[in-house]
Design an enzyme around this catalytic site. Structure first.
Site, PDB file in Angstrom:
ATOM      1  CG  PHE A  39      -1.808  -1.164   1.175  1.00 26.11           C
ATOM      2  CD1 PHE A  39      -3.235  -1.136   0.567  1.00 26.11           C
ATOM      3  CD2 PHE A  39      -1.444  -2.208   1.865  1.00 26.11           C
ATOM      4  CE1 PHE A  39      -3.914  -2.022   0.720  1.00 26.11           C
ATOM      5  CE2 PHE A  39      -2.323  -3.445   1.823  1.00 26.11           C
ATOM      6  CZ  PHE A  39      -3.553  -3.286   1.217  1.00 26.11           C
ATOM      7  CB  VAL A  77       1.229   0.247   5.526  1.00 31.75           C
ATOM      8  CG1 VAL A  77       0.876   1.658   5.312  1.00 31.75           C
ATOM      9  CG2 VAL A  77      -0.046  -0.701   5.676  1.00 31.75           C
ATOM     10  CB  CYS A  78       4.699   3.177   1.736  1.00 35.62           C
ATOM     11  SG  CYS A  78       6.204   4.121   1.463  1.00 35.62           S
ATOM     12  CB  VAL A  79       7.832   3.607   6.910  1.00 35.94           C
ATOM     13  CG1 VAL A  79       8.560   3.817   6.007  1.00 35.94           C
ATOM     14  CG2 VAL A  79       7.834   4.140   8.267  1.00 35.94           C
ATOM     15  CB  ALA A  82       2.133   4.908   6.781  1.00 31.54           C
TER      16      ALA A  82
END
Length: 119
Positions: A39, A77-79, A82
Site C-alpha cells: 500500500f 504499508v509504506c512507512v 503512512a
C-alpha cells in the site's frame, strides 16, 4: 503464478482498492499465490483501523484483514506515505505492517507479475 500487488488509492475515493481485493480473491481461488500487497501513496489509508464505514457499506479495511488472516497474505504499508497521513503502528488494522519501499522492490523481484491498482 505468483503476483505482487501495488495499491496507490484510498479505500473509498477510488475503485482501485475494491478492484485489487477482488483480483486477489479471484487469483487465490484459482490457485495462484499473492506474494505481497503493498500500500503506497493514498493506498495506505486502506490499513487504518480508524475507518468506520456506514453499516450498509462495505468495510474494505476489514476485507483486507480477513484476506491476510485466511490466506497468509503479507499486507505492507509504506512507512513514509503512512507517516505523512498520520498512520502509525498503533492505528493499523489487523494483518497490516509498516515497512519501507524495499518490500515493494522485493515483491517485484520474487513475483511473476506486479499488478498496480490506482494512479
Amino acid at each position: 503464478m505468483k503476483f505482487g500487488i501495488l495499491i496507490n488509492e484510498g479505500p473509498y475515493n477510488h475503485q482501485a482498492a475494491d478492484s485489487a481485493y477482488q483480483f486477489c480473491k479471484a487469483a487465490l481461488d484459482k490457485g495462484h499465490e499473492i506474494d505481497r500487497v503493498f500500500f503506497y501513496h493514498d493506498g495506505v489509508n486502506n490499513a487504518t483501523k480508524l475507518t468506520e464505514p456506514p453499516q450498509d457499506d462495505r468495510n474494505i479495511v476489514q476485507r483486507w484483514s480477513k484476506l491476510a488472516e485466511e490466506h497468509g497474505v503479507d499486507l505492507v504499508v509504506c512507512v513514509a506515505a503512512a507517516l505523512r497521513r498520520g498512520i502509525v503502528d498503533d492505528n493499523l488494522a489487523a494483518g497490516f505492517r509498516i515497512s519501507g519501499l524495499g518490500q515493494l522492490v522485493e515483491s517485484g523481484i520474487r513475483s511473476d507479475r506486479l499488478v498496480t491498482f490506482g494512479d
